[in-house]
Scaffold this motif. Sequence first.
Motif, PDB file in Angstrom:
ATOM      1  N   SER A  69       0.835  -1.013  -0.023  1.00  0.00           N
ATOM      2  CA  SER A  69      -0.177   0.038   0.041  1.00  0.00           C
ATOM      3  C   SER A  69       0.893   1.269  -0.076  1.00  0.00           C
ATOM      4  N   LEU A  70       0.434   2.256  -0.306  1.00  0.00           N
ATOM      5  CA  LEU A  70       1.084   3.775  -0.239  1.00  0.00           C
ATOM      6  C   LEU A  70       0.183   4.557   0.472  1.00  0.00           C
ATOM      7  N   THR A  71       0.792   5.554   1.117  1.00  0.00           N
ATOM      8  CA  THR A  71       0.113   6.457   2.099  1.00  0.00           C
ATOM      9  C   THR A  71       0.192   7.919   1.430  1.00  0.00           C
ATOM     10  N   ILE A  72      -0.878   8.734   1.372  1.00  0.00           N
ATOM     11  CA  ILE A  72      -0.724  10.001   0.939  1.00  0.00           C
ATOM     12  C   ILE A  72       0.050  10.819   1.961  1.00  0.00           C
ATOM     13  N   SER A  73       0.999  11.723   1.447  1.00  0.00           N
ATOM     14  CA  SER A  73       1.898  12.538   2.425  1.00  0.00           C
ATOM     15  C   SER A  73       1.142  13.889   2.283  1.00  0.00           C
ATOM     16  N   ASP A  74       0.684  14.212   1.063  1.00  0.00           N
ATOM     17  CA  ASP A  74       0.419  15.447   0.728  1.00  0.00           C
ATOM     18  C   ASP A  74      -0.529  15.431  -0.699  1.00  0.00           C
ATOM     19  N   ILE A  75      -1.626  16.252  -0.858  1.00  0.00           N
ATOM     20  CA  ILE A  75      -2.660  16.332  -1.857  1.00  0.00           C
ATOM     21  C   ILE A  75      -2.805  17.644  -2.441  1.00  0.00           C
ATOM     22  N   ASN A  76      -3.077  17.864  -3.524  1.00  0.00           N
ATOM     23  CA  ASN A  76      -3.537  19.446  -4.118  1.00  0.00           C
ATOM     24  C   ASN A  76      -4.551  19.050  -5.109  1.00  0.00           C
ATOM     25  N   HIS A  77      -5.796  18.871  -4.665  1.00  0.00           N
ATOM     26  CA  HIS A  77      -7.087  18.553  -5.209  1.00  0.00           C
ATOM     27  C   HIS A  77      -7.114  19.532  -6.512  1.00  0.00           C
ATOM     28  N   GLU A  78      -6.898  20.781  -6.518  1.00  0.00           N
ATOM     29  CA  GLU A  78      -7.047  21.677  -7.362  1.00  0.00           C
ATOM     30  C   GLU A  78      -6.153  21.305  -8.866  1.00  0.00           C
ATOM     31  N   ARG A  79      -5.048  20.962  -8.353  1.00  0.00           N
ATOM     32  CA  ARG A  79      -3.908  20.731  -9.258  1.00  0.00           C
ATOM     33  C   ARG A  79      -3.972  19.054  -9.811  1.00  0.00           C
ATOM     34  N   ALA A  80      -4.632  18.395  -9.107  1.00  0.00           N
ATOM     35  CA  ALA A  80      -4.701  16.911  -9.193  1.00  0.00           C
ATOM     36  C   ALA A  80      -3.119  16.092  -9.005  1.00  0.00           C
ATOM     37  N   LEU A  81      -2.562  16.711  -7.943  1.00  0.00           N
ATOM     38  CA  LEU A  81      -1.157  16.194  -7.631  1.00  0.00           C
ATOM     39  C   LEU A  81      -1.282  15.548  -6.253  1.00  0.00           C
ATOM     40  N   VAL A  82      -0.666  14.661  -6.104  1.00  0.00           N
ATOM     41  CA  VAL A  82      -0.355  13.876  -4.941  1.00  0.00           C
ATOM     42  C   VAL A  82       1.249  13.679  -4.507  1.00  0.00           C
ATOM     43  N   LYS A  83       1.392  13.348  -3.348  1.00  0.00           N
ATOM     44  CA  LYS A  83       2.987  12.922  -2.942  1.00  0.00           C
ATOM     45  C   LYS A  83       2.494  11.658  -1.761  1.00  0.00           C
ATOM     46  N   PHE A  84       3.397  10.776  -2.152  1.00  0.00           N
ATOM     47  CA  PHE A  84       3.357   9.546  -1.256  1.00  0.00           C
ATOM     48  C   PHE A  84       4.556   9.418  -0.436  1.00  0.00           C
ATOM     49  N   LEU A  85       4.244   8.786   0.910  1.00  0.00           N
ATOM     50  CA  LEU A  85       5.307   8.891   2.157  1.00  0.00           C
ATOM     51  C   LEU A  85       6.330   7.783   1.428  1.00  0.00           C
ATOM     52  N   GLY A  86       7.502   8.213   1.718  1.00  0.00           N
ATOM     53  CA  GLY A  86       8.710   7.570   1.113  1.00  0.00           C
ATOM     54  C   GLY A  86       9.139   7.861  -0.558  1.00  0.00           C
ATOM     55  N   TYR A  87       8.375   8.635  -1.012  1.00  0.00           N
ATOM     56  CA  TYR A  87       8.833   9.050  -2.313  1.00  0.00           C
ATOM     57  C   TYR A  87       8.818  10.590  -2.435  1.00  0.00           C
ATOM     58  N   SER A  88       9.987  10.881  -2.273  1.00  0.00           N
ATOM     59  CA  SER A  88      10.185  12.442  -2.381  1.00  0.00           C
ATOM     60  C   SER A  88      11.037  13.150  -3.321  1.00  0.00           C
ATOM     61  N   SER A  89      11.369  12.217  -4.286  1.00  0.00           N
ATOM     62  CA  SER A  89      12.463  12.784  -5.298  1.00  0.00           C
ATOM     63  C   SER A  89      11.519  12.381  -6.861  1.00  0.00           C
ATOM     64  N   PRO A  90      11.960  13.147  -7.818  1.00  0.00           N
ATOM     65  CA  PRO A  90      11.401  12.508  -8.906  1.00  0.00           C
ATOM     66  C   PRO A  90      11.550  10.965  -9.301  1.00  0.00           C
ATOM     67  N   GLU A  91      12.963  10.719  -9.078  1.00  0.00           N
ATOM     68  CA  GLU A  91      13.422   9.477  -9.483  1.00  0.00           C
ATOM     69  C   GLU A  91      12.576   8.312  -8.652  1.00  0.00           C
ATOM     70  N   ASP A  92      12.474   8.543  -7.451  1.00  0.00           N
ATOM     71  CA  ASP A  92      11.567   7.629  -6.651  1.00  0.00           C
ATOM     72  C   ASP A  92      10.094   7.631  -7.049  1.00  0.00           C
ATOM     73  N   ALA A  93       9.815   8.816  -7.454  1.00  0.00           N
ATOM     74  CA  ALA A  93       8.136   8.903  -7.730  1.00  0.00           C
ATOM     75  C   ALA A  93       7.852   8.384  -8.888  1.00  0.00           C
ATOM     76  N   LYS A  94       8.927   8.232 -10.057  1.00  0.00           N
ATOM     77  CA  LYS A  94       8.863   7.545 -11.412  1.00  0.00           C
ATOM     78  C   LYS A  94       8.506   6.088 -11.044  1.00  0.00           C
ATOM     79  N   LYS A  95       8.931   5.443  -9.985  1.00  0.00           N
ATOM     80  CA  LYS A  95       8.647   4.043  -9.851  1.00  0.00           C
ATOM     81  C   LYS A  95       7.050   3.692  -9.899  1.00  0.00           C
ATOM     82  N   LEU A  96       6.246   4.811  -9.529  1.00  0.00           N
ATOM     83  CA  LEU A  96       4.944   4.719  -9.201  1.00  0.00           C
ATOM     84  C   LEU A  96       4.189   5.046 -10.372  1.00  0.00           C
ATOM     85  N   THR A  97       4.597   5.558 -11.488  1.00  0.00           N
ATOM     86  CA  THR A  97       4.101   6.064 -12.742  1.00  0.00           C
ATOM     87  C   THR A  97       3.103   4.796 -13.183  1.00  0.00           C
ATOM     88  N   ASN A  98       1.887   5.021 -13.499  1.00  0.00           N
ATOM     89  CA  ASN A  98       0.856   3.880 -14.122  1.00  0.00           C
ATOM     90  C   ASN A  98       0.639   2.914 -12.995  1.00  0.00           C
TER      91      ASN A  98
END
Length: 179
Positions: A49-78
């Motif tokens: 599972s993933l836990t939301i650490s921050d969310i911006n509903h207006e821009r439809a953007l989300v951050k997940f705990l443990g994924y704080s860089s673009p390189e880490d985040a790209k692992k979650l794409t799709n």
Amino acid sequence: MSKQSNKLLHIATIGKSVGLKGDMKLHINSDFPEQFKKGASFFINEKESLTISDINHERALVKFLGYSSPEDAKKLTNKHLYTTIERTREECHLEDGEFFWFDIEGCSVIEDGKVLGVVQEVDRISITNYLIIKSDEKLVKEGFAKSFLLPFNKPFTINTDIEKKVITVSGGMDILEAS
């Protein structure tokens, strides 16, 4: 717990990485965006599972705990985000006359006492919800289509009884004949 309540429901898909801090596009596939909030956890498979650490509903953007860089985040794409039927019932409020799609699936569709088929799935096309109905075997043997779409609204839907798993319709036979 029943087999159906253990079923995972696909409610969102994680899109591409945005910016330098691990933000991700979030494509919500649910009528209940309020369930996406800071601290909420969602499955990405039956064990992780993933836990939301921050969310911006207006821009439809989300951050997940443990994924704080673009390189880490790209692992979650799709990746798909899932929740359970039980959790959906607890957290998502329905108005009178509204139903969860998973409760509609499996209902018999009846018109004038005649079974037309069973709801296989519900799909939204534009702003209208459609029942995807697997035609009754007797009707298929008579030469009717194996499946058909029926708008899930008035004047087609007369009554929906989730407890009895029956949806009473009007005009469904006409649509089946034209299919």
